[in-house]
Design an enzyme around this catalytic site. Structure first.
Site: not given
Ligand code: 5RP
Length: 222
Positions: A28, A94, A103, A121
């Site tokens: 997101s 992640k 990723e 985060k």
């Molecule tokens: C997907 C990821 C995302 O980058 C991580 O979960 C962060 O997501 P968001 O920006 O929605 O908080 O690792 O696998």
């Protein structure tokens, strides 16, 4: 929260230079990065190509008319990705979006990796967020046992608006493992990947070049 995600996503898009090949992270927050890159393609005519890390980022890039390529055709100049946790040494958890395998391939291969996230985060020590691990479905029982032997509490991630387990873009399961505080993420990242059936774990260590944080006080470059 979404304003902070937008701020850091847009700030990262401002770092993009003409002719670059971009790794397009998932989530997101990266949604806003891709959106702003798309606006720059449309409004400024910059020429870039994207390597998506998921069906989500692929669809978003298509929506914004960002040309796509892959790692067999191009090397990545700049990857921009999100994170679930970021420690002071820029080690990450992640995989909240179940996309961490691709990723990691894209982020690791990029000449520069920038992580974008809202301030929630940032953590002192990784581990409050359960660690996602992508596994081959047939390995569920032995991998679960191996992870429990390492002290983890294992949950199979279940679908939302889909019965049964989440199936990743690669056709696999995701396990979310509560290990508690992760004091040594660097050896743990390697150790987890030695368990047969584990495709990739969500620890990303020693690969981040820059972190851009969206906060209540504006964008911070770490
Ligand atoms: C997907 C990821 C995302 O980058 C991580 O979960 C962060 O997501 P968001 O920006 O929605 O908080 O690792 O696998």
């Amino acid at each position: 929260m979404s304003q902070m995600k937008k701020d850091c996503g847009y700030a990262a898009a401002d770092l993009v230079k003409d002719s670059q090949v971009l790794g397009l992270g998932t989530g997101s927050t990266t949604l806003y990065f891709i959106e702003k890159v798309g606006m720059r393609v449309r409004d400024e005519g910059i020429e870039v190509m994207g390597v998506p890390t998921s069906f989500q980022s692929r669809l978003l890039a298509r929506k914004w008319n960002i040309p796509l390529t892959d790692l067999s055709e191009h090397e990545i100049d700049l990857a921009v990705d999100g994170a679930d946790e970021i420690d002071p040494d820029f080690n990450l958890i992640k995989g909240g979006g179940a996309a961490h395998t691709l990723e990691k391939i894209v982020d690791y291969s990029a000449k520069e990796l920038v992580i974008i996230a809202d301030e929630s985060k940032l953590v002192d020590v990784l581990g409050a967020f359960p660690l996602p691990i992508e596994i081959i479905p047939a390995s569920l029982n032995p991998v679960t046992k191996a992870l429990e032997d390492m002290g983890g509490k294992v949950e199979v991630r279940m679908g939302q608006a889909k019965d049964g387990p989440v199936i990743t873009d690669n056709g696999n399961f995701i396990l979310d493992i509560a290990f508690g505080q992760i004091d040594n993420p660097i050896p743990m990242e390697d150790e987890l990947n030695t368990i047969p059936g584990v495709v990739e774990n969500g620890l990303f260590t020693e690969m981040v070049d820059k972190v851009i944080i969206g906060s209540k006080d504006g964008v911070k470059y770490l």
